[in-house]
Design a protein around this motif. Structure first.
Motif, PDB file in Angstrom:
ATOM      1  N   GLY A  63       0.572  -1.267   0.039  1.00 27.09           N
ATOM      2  CA  GLY A  63      -0.177   0.028  -0.053  1.00 27.09           C
ATOM      3  C   GLY A  63       0.800   0.959  -0.378  1.00 27.09           C
ATOM      4  O   GLY A  63       0.510   2.154   0.495  1.00 27.09           O
ATOM      5  N   THR A  65       2.261   3.844  -1.320  1.00 27.20           N
ATOM      6  CA  THR A  65       1.891   5.347  -2.016  1.00 27.20           C
ATOM      7  C   THR A  65       3.467   6.553  -2.466  1.00 27.20           C
ATOM      8  O   THR A  65       3.484   7.672  -2.808  1.00 27.20           O
ATOM      9  CB  THR A  65       1.132   7.172  -1.251  1.00 27.20           C
ATOM     10  OG1 THR A  65       1.710   7.677  -0.373  1.00 27.20           O
ATOM     11  CG2 THR A  65      -0.841   5.998  -1.392  1.00 27.20           C
ATOM     12  N   GLN A 168      -7.392   6.750  -3.480  1.00 27.63           N
ATOM     13  CA  GLN A 168      -7.534   6.166  -2.630  1.00 27.63           C
ATOM     14  C   GLN A 168      -7.600   7.609  -1.755  1.00 27.63           C
ATOM     15  O   GLN A 168      -7.526   8.824  -1.609  1.00 27.63           O
ATOM     16  CB  GLN A 168      -5.957   5.586  -1.990  1.00 27.63           C
ATOM     17  CG  GLN A 168      -5.468   5.531  -0.750  1.00 27.63           C
ATOM     18  CD  GLN A 168      -4.688   4.971  -0.741  1.00 27.63           C
ATOM     19  OE1 GLN A 168      -4.007   3.784  -0.937  1.00 27.63           O
ATOM     20  NE2 GLN A 168      -3.944   5.548   0.382  1.00 27.63           N
ATOM     21  N   ARG A 659      -3.410  -4.686   4.306  1.00 26.66           N
ATOM     22  CA  ARG A 659      -3.933  -4.681   3.375  1.00 26.66           C
ATOM     23  C   ARG A 659      -4.664  -5.556   2.844  1.00 26.66           C
ATOM     24  O   ARG A 659      -3.692  -6.585   2.374  1.00 26.66           O
ATOM     25  CB  ARG A 659      -3.102  -4.346   2.541  1.00 26.66           C
ATOM     26  CG  ARG A 659      -3.345  -2.902   1.525  1.00 26.66           C
ATOM     27  CD  ARG A 659      -2.501  -2.548   0.315  1.00 26.66           C
ATOM     28  NE  ARG A 659      -2.658  -2.241  -0.423  1.00 26.66           N
ATOM     29  CZ  ARG A 659      -3.022  -2.465  -1.800  1.00 26.66           C
ATOM     30  NH1 ARG A 659      -3.054  -3.387  -2.095  1.00 26.66           N
ATOM     31  NH2 ARG A 659      -3.916  -1.463  -2.581  1.00 26.66           N
ATOM     32  N   GLU A 661      -6.492  -6.291  -0.902  1.00 27.92           N
ATOM     33  CA  GLU A 661      -7.640  -6.273  -2.343  1.00 27.92           C
ATOM     34  C   GLU A 661      -8.476  -7.314  -3.169  1.00 27.92           C
ATOM     35  O   GLU A 661      -8.100  -8.369  -3.080  1.00 27.92           O
ATOM     36  CB  GLU A 661      -6.204  -6.122  -3.726  1.00 27.92           C
ATOM     37  CG  GLU A 661      -6.640  -5.164  -4.601  1.00 27.92           C
ATOM     38  CD  GLU A 661      -5.110  -4.249  -5.546  1.00 27.92           C
ATOM     39  OE1 GLU A 661      -5.915  -4.355  -6.651  1.00 27.92           O
ATOM     40  OE2 GLU A 661      -4.525  -4.443  -4.993  1.00 27.92           O
ATOM     41  N   TYR A 712      -7.694   3.030   5.527  1.00 24.75           N
ATOM     42  CA  TYR A 712      -7.647   3.755   3.840  1.00 24.75           C
ATOM     43  C   TYR A 712      -8.667   2.738   2.672  1.00 24.75           C
ATOM     44  O   TYR A 712      -8.140   1.733   3.266  1.00 24.75           O
ATOM     45  CB  TYR A 712      -5.938   3.877   2.883  1.00 24.75           C
ATOM     46  CG  TYR A 712      -5.420   2.728   2.685  1.00 24.75           C
ATOM     47  CD1 TYR A 712      -4.949   2.529   2.051  1.00 24.75           C
ATOM     48  CD2 TYR A 712      -4.635   2.758   4.457  1.00 24.75           C
ATOM     49  CE1 TYR A 712      -4.586   0.852   1.591  1.00 24.75           C
ATOM     50  CE2 TYR A 712      -3.086   1.598   4.309  1.00 24.75           C
ATOM     51  CZ  TYR A 712      -3.346   0.726   2.408  1.00 24.75           C
ATOM     52  OH  TYR A 712      -2.451  -0.295   3.302  1.00 24.75           O
ATOM     53  N   GLY A 714      -9.462   2.110  -0.856  1.00 23.14           N
ATOM     54  CA  GLY A 714     -10.089   3.198  -3.103  1.00 23.14           C
ATOM     55  C   GLY A 714      -9.303   2.023  -3.660  1.00 23.14           C
ATOM     56  O   GLY A 714     -10.139   0.569  -3.393  1.00 23.14           O
TER      57      GLY A 714
END
Length: 719
Positions: A63, A65, A168, A659, A661, A712, A714
């Motif tokens: 994750g 950024t 995000q 995290r 996905e 977070y 997104g």
């Protein structure tokens, strides 16, 4: 081991061994990508220099950024925050100071101490193929100043037209938009990327002073790849950065904060060991008369304590930094006889307009890097030769908090031409490979400096190999930004440095890669001589004005460490990783090794991939830190705002990140994550703010996370 001994070893051993030269050894900067490994890739690349690679999939899985998020929480690698208000961050390798880590873009060094102070947070991950990390002095042939090692960002060359968009949102007003596009054609490709990243200031203890600075950041760039221009393969990229950040007072009303320099908008009772009075903090030595003589306008409380009232407004406890940066890097390679030829260019312009607790500082910096090198077989040897030229300057204007100008306090101009030679050979049918290099740099201030290095790779069998390395690097100290970004309320800086910082490094790594199990263990020895130091408490003997001394340590600093990472494929879908590291610090002069460091860290991680699902859970345990030693309590005891002494040892703590996905189809996916899942932060235990015995405050008492739980989520779209 003396410099002459290292030089002789690097040259003589590399030339002495005979065997078939391998043609896959890259010219100049040795970087690596995918190699043998399982799970989260603890196994080193199939290269002589011990190098760890983080691919695009790994960056996405965590994750990250920004660059600092991508590199943090890894054995032997961490990100150290050096200010609780403006959040200066440095990438730390082998627990050495962050200024000893050199950042390269496609093998080109184009960052300095000023530009990395805030610039590391502004390095875009858009279009990145991988990040290569090499630990140890001299690990980079073209960057001898990398005394701890180097981090090389490798740009991805697209093979098809594509468009990627990621949106995000997260806690604390976080917003991150990532856009990447690529267009391919018959003889190359073009790319473009844009990133907008924002985050609010965060105050964890309720006193109105942030521990996590807010920021608004816009990054943009273009890349180009030309496959055959007159026989040259050319790649390059242009990046532009604009960032505004502020810490201290909450919000982002920069002009209003600068205009508010009187009164007390804060509540100093907030947090653990906060002051008993909201107006200010306790002077620990209790000397009312001296406080009055010092101009602190003290107040005697009913209990007999001496209160130092705060009256400098929002601006007096805030740091505001505007950064504008543009950089261009490009390289061209082509076949030349049986070898190849390489040219490289780097240009950067960096501007900083900053406000540090009423003091003003504006700086402009230019950097240039030029390289010409060639790699050719010479009998049974593969020989790399090259020349480089590095230029770096800094020009600043400023004003002390009382309005006194201090223009040019850290100006400098460095010009450094250099030459290098590297010899590679393999023998015993490639079982043992040897790489020896030596470079000479002619620094315009510190004179001629020689940097040798020797690397040996021993392939015990297909699964097990050893890497030995010994080398030396040098670094020319630049400005106070290497030590403390905020020392600006000073009339001048007195440079008493006559020698460059020099590091001797030795390392050994043993790695194994099987069908389900992979592990790598490494030992590192680093001895730094002439380590740069500052004394911000000095005064001009004639005028009594505050001055800063920029000096060198009389005694060397030695950091010895080891780490072990083991990854096991538990099932076809699930991979587990365990890792640990241990360091020993030897320094005799207080302040030479600034900022607290743990002796021990441990890591645990689970990675899951099955069908449309991808998941990652990791935990990082940080052991106790000897705060009294690193922060020199014997000579400079630190206190809380209630007058009690700061902790001598920090507590150990865990931080967990999660995290997941899910891919709906080939184009759409959604993700959700949480950093610091259990919400541990330093302000739960003690403040990052501190005062000395006379009640003077600072913002650098740092040993733990400055932000709590961050959630977070997104979506990602791929075309």
């Amino acid at each position: 081991m003396t410099g002459q001994t290292i030089t002789r070893l690097a040259v003589l051993i590399a030339i002495a061994f005979a065997g078939p030269a391998r043609a896959d050894k890259l010219l100049g900067e040795v970087t690596v990508g995918a190699g043998k490994g399982v799970g989260s890739k603890p196994v080193l690349r199939d290269e002589i220099i011990a190098t760890e690679s983080l691919g695009a999939a790994e960056l996405e899985k965590t994750g990250a950024t920004m660059l600092t998020e991508a590199l943090d929480k890894r054995p032997g690698i961490s990100v150290q925050t050096e200010c609780s208000i403006c959040n200066v961050r440095n990438v730390v390798l082998n627990n050495l100071p962050g200024r000893y880590t050199t950042l390269l873009i496609d093998g080109i060094p184009i960052f300095s101490s000023v530009s990395t102070a805030y610039g590391l947070d502004s390095v875009s991950l858009g279009g990145v193929e991988r990040i290569d990390i090499s630990r140890g002095a001299g690990s980079s042939l073209i960057a001898p100043e990398a005394l701890a090692g180097s981090v090389n960002i490798v740009t991805r060359r697209p093979t098809r037209d594509e468009f990627i968009a990621v949106q995000q949102l997260g806690s604390y007003g976080h917003w991150n938009t990532d856009l990447f596009g690529a267009k391919t054609f018959a003889f190359g490709a073009l790319t473009a990327n844009f990133n907008r990243n924002a985050h609010d200031t965060v105050d964890g203890d309720g006193n109105g002073v942030s521990e996590y600075s807010g920021y608004k950041r816009n990054l943009g760039g273009i890349g180009f790849f030309l496959d055959d221009i007159g026989g040259f393969h050319i790649k390059g990229r242009l990046d532009i950065v604009s960032e505004k950040r502020m810490g201290g007072a909450m919000g982002d009303d920069y002009s209003a904060v600068k205009a508010n320099e009187t009164g007390n908008p804060f509540d100093w009772r907030g947090g653990r060991n906060g002051s008993p009075d909201s107006r200010g903090w306790i002077r620990p030595d209790g000397n009312f008369a001296q406080a009055a003589a010092d101009g602190q306008n003290p107040i005697l409380l009913p209990g007999g304590q001496v209160l130092i009232p705060y009256n400098d407004g929002r601006g007096g406890m805030s740091e505001i930094i505007f950064t504008d940066r543009s950089q261009f890097v490009s390289s061209a390679t082509r076949k030349l006889g049986q070898g190849n030829l390489r040219f490289a260019l780097g240009v950067a312009r960096h501007k900083q307009d900053s406000y540090y607790e009423k003091a003003l500082y504006k700086a402009e910096q230019s950097q240039y890097y030029l390289e010409a090198s060639s790699q050719q077989p010479l009998g049974e040897m593969l020989l790399t030769t090259g020349i480089t030229y590095r230029y770096e300057d800094l020009s600043s204007t400023g004003r002390m908090a009382d309005g006194t100008p201090n223009d040019g306090i850290d100006n400098y101009v460095y010009r450094t031409p250099g030459v290098f030679v590297q010899a590679y050979q393999a023998f015993l049918d490639g079982t043992v490979e040897v790489n020896g290099s030596i470079r000479y740099d002619d620094h315009n201030v510190f004179g001629g400096i020689t940097s040798p290095r020797l690397n040996v790779l021993w392939n015990h069998n297909h699964e097990l190999n050893s890497r030995f390395a010994v080398g030396r690097g040098f670094r020319a100290p630049t400005s106070f930004f290497e030590q403390d970004h905020g020392i600006l309320d000073t009339s001048r800086i007195v440079r008493q440095i006559s020698k460059a910082e020099v590091s001797d490094n030795a390392s050994y790594a043993l790695s194994y890669a099987g069908d389900r199990l992979a592990w790598v263990g490494s030992l590192n020895y680093n001895k730094i001589r002439n380590m740069a130091m500052i004394d911000a408490g000095a005064t001009d003997p004639g005028t009594g004005a505050p001055i800063t001394l920029f000096t060198s340590a009389r005694e060397p600093v030695t950091v010895i460490g080891g780490d072990l990472t083991m990854t096991y494929k538990l099932t076809p879908e699930l991979t587990g990783t365990l890792a640990g590291e241990r360091h020993n610090y030897r320094f005799f002069e207080p302040g030479t090794l600034a900022f607290a460091r743990p002796e021990t860290r441990a890591y645990v991680r689970l990675d899951y991939e099955s069908g449309a699902w991808t998941g990652m859970l990791r935990g990082t345990w940080t052991g106790p830190m000897d705060l009294a030693r690193f922060y020199d309590y014997d000579n400079h005891q630190r206190y809380n705002f209630d007058g009690t002494e700061k902790r001598r040892m920090s507590p150990s703590y865990w931080v967990f990140d999660l995290r997941g996905e899910y891919r709906f189809d080939k184009r759409w996916s959604a993700f959700l994550g949480a950093d610091n899942l259990f919400d541990f932060k330093q302000s739960d235990v003690e403040s990052m703010l501190w005062v000395d015995s006379a009640g003077n405050y600072d913002v650098t008492h740092i040993w733990g996370p400055n932000r709590g739980r961050f959630v977070y989520g997104g979506v990602k779209f791929i075309l």
